[in-house]
Design an enzyme around this catalytic site. Structure first.
Site, PDB file in Angstrom:
ATOM      1  CG  MET A  31      -2.001  -1.108   1.098  1.00  0.00           C
ATOM      2  SD  MET A  31      -3.512  -0.782   2.035  1.00  0.00           S
ATOM      3  CE  MET A  31      -2.878  -0.656   3.691  1.00  0.00           C
ATOM      4  N   GLY A  32       2.136   1.096  -0.410  1.00  0.00           N
ATOM      5  CA  GLY A  32       3.017   2.246  -0.468  1.00  0.00           C
ATOM      6  C   GLY A  32       3.564   2.629   0.889  1.00  0.00           C
ATOM      7  CB  ALA A  33       3.763   4.571   3.353  1.00  0.00           C
ATOM      8  CG  HIS A  35       8.645  -0.073   6.144  1.00  0.00           C
ATOM      9  ND1 HIS A  35       8.960  -1.415   6.157  1.00  0.00           N
ATOM     10  CD2 HIS A  35       7.319  -0.007   6.421  1.00  0.00           C
ATOM     11  CE1 HIS A  35       7.888  -2.118   6.460  1.00  0.00           C
ATOM     12  NE2 HIS A  35       6.871  -1.285   6.609  1.00  0.00           N
ATOM     13  CD  GLU A  36      15.872  -2.451   4.136  1.00  0.00           C
ATOM     14  OE1 GLU A  36      16.258  -3.514   3.603  1.00  0.00           O
ATOM     15  OE2 GLU A  36      16.021  -1.336   3.603  1.00  0.00           O
ATOM     16  CG  HIS A  38       6.932  -2.151   2.174  1.00  0.00           C
ATOM     17  ND1 HIS A  38       6.857  -1.069   3.004  1.00  0.00           N
ATOM     18  CD2 HIS A  38       5.717  -2.761   2.231  1.00  0.00           C
ATOM     19  CE1 HIS A  38       5.646  -1.014   3.549  1.00  0.00           C
ATOM     20  NE2 HIS A  38       4.937  -2.028   3.095  1.00  0.00           N
ATOM     21  N   GLY A 148       5.280 -10.326   3.633  1.00  0.00           N
ATOM     22  CA  GLY A 148       6.050 -10.340   4.870  1.00  0.00           C
ATOM     23  C   GLY A 148       5.374 -11.172   5.949  1.00  0.00           C
ATOM     24  CD  GLU A 149       8.004 -15.740   7.925  1.00  0.00           C
ATOM     25  OE1 GLU A 149       8.564 -15.503   9.034  1.00  0.00           O
ATOM     26  OE2 GLU A 149       8.228 -16.762   7.253  1.00  0.00           O
ATOM     27  CB  SER A 186       4.653  -1.015  10.962  1.00  0.00           C
ATOM     28  OG  SER A 186       3.349  -0.570  10.639  1.00  0.00           O
TER      29      SER A 186
END
Length: 279
Positions: A31-33, A35-36, A38, A148-149, A186
């Site tokens: 959903m964008g925004a 961070h590391e 992603h 991601g887990e 997050s």
């Protein structure tokens, strides 16, 4: 920079060309925004596939609050620059009306694994997730999808969805990426004040202590009660849940017996944070 594709026709044309050339395609739904966390998914996709598409779509159907939807950060230009450094081939960033055109009337619901925990606290959330994920798989025609887990329950819902509907995509779960102090990365973390950010790792710390206690023989209810109390004492306002569940079906576990998962959601400064660890 990766090419930004806005329509289903554009992404299908691009992916079809790659597949015609015999190349494998990986997709990373976001959903964008970014961070590391992603970016680690994008790197995993880059290592496993010939071509990588990252989707950026703030899905209105998985928000329970219009205010939450409005507050969700939208940073497409920054996200594109980050993805360029990873070597992503394309970004699929459709408008809401491209994903949900006028007259859209279909919802995908995954029973069982979606119902407890997040499902109980956010009614309809996983219907929104399952619906958009099914659509993104159909739109991108990817061979593999990377999740991601950190969102463990979501990962289990997606696995069930793909298995039940015979969707030809391999689901790859990737380890949770954490800050140096243990806080799971997050997009919501940026909403914490400096003080809140300093307090936030208490959730993961309490979960680790509970897991260690249960491995040492402490009864699960006792270890979990202590963990919830520790989170509240640390400064969190509320603990929605902190529970021991079976890893795959998310059934309640009274004691360590097989593959377990400790899952938690708690609110700090009005920001709802989730985490999970294997036990």
């Amino acid at each position: 920079m990766p090419q930004v594709l806005r329509t289903v026709a554009e992404v299908r044309a691009r992916v079809s060309g790659w597949k015609w050339a015999g190349e494998s395609v990986g997709v990373v739904p976001t959903m964008g925004a970014l961070h590391e966390g992603h970016l680690s998914l994008a790197r995993s996709a880059r290592a496993a596939c010939d071509r990588v598409v990252v989707t950026i779509f703030v899905n209105p159907k998985q928000f329970n609050s219009a205010a939450d939807l409005e507050k969700y950060p939208r940073t497409e230009e920054r996200d594109a620059a980050l993805l360029a450094a990873v070597g992503v081939d394309a970004i699929f960033a459709p408008a809401p009306e491209e994903v949900y055109p006028p007259g859209f009337a279909t919802s995908v619901s995954v029973a069982g694994v979606s119902e407890p925990l997040e499902g109980a606290h956010r009614p309809g959330h996983f219907d929104g997730v399952a619906t958009v994920v099914a659509k993104l798989f159909g739109m991108t025609m990817a061979d593999r999808a990377f999740f991601g887990e950190k969102d463990w329950q979501q990962l289990m819902v997606v696995r069930r969805l793909v298995a039940d509907l015979n969707i030809p995509v391999e689901i790859i779960g990737c380890p949770t990426v954490r800050e140096a102090d243990g806080l799971a990365m997050s997009s919501r973390n940026v909403r914490l004040s400096e003080k809140g950010r300093a307090l936030a790792p208490a959730l993961h710390r309490a979960m680790q202590e509970a897991a260690q206690a249960m491995r040492a023989g402490t009864a699960a209810p006792q270890a979990l009660d202590a963990a919830r109390a520790a989170v509240l004492t640390a400064g969190y306002e509320a603990v929605d849940y902190l529970e021991l569940r079976s890893a795959d079906l998310l059934q309640p576990m009274e004691r360590l017996n097989g593959d377990g998962r400790l899952l938690a959601a708690a609110t700090l400064e009005g920001v709802r944070l989730i985490d999970n660890i294997p036990v």
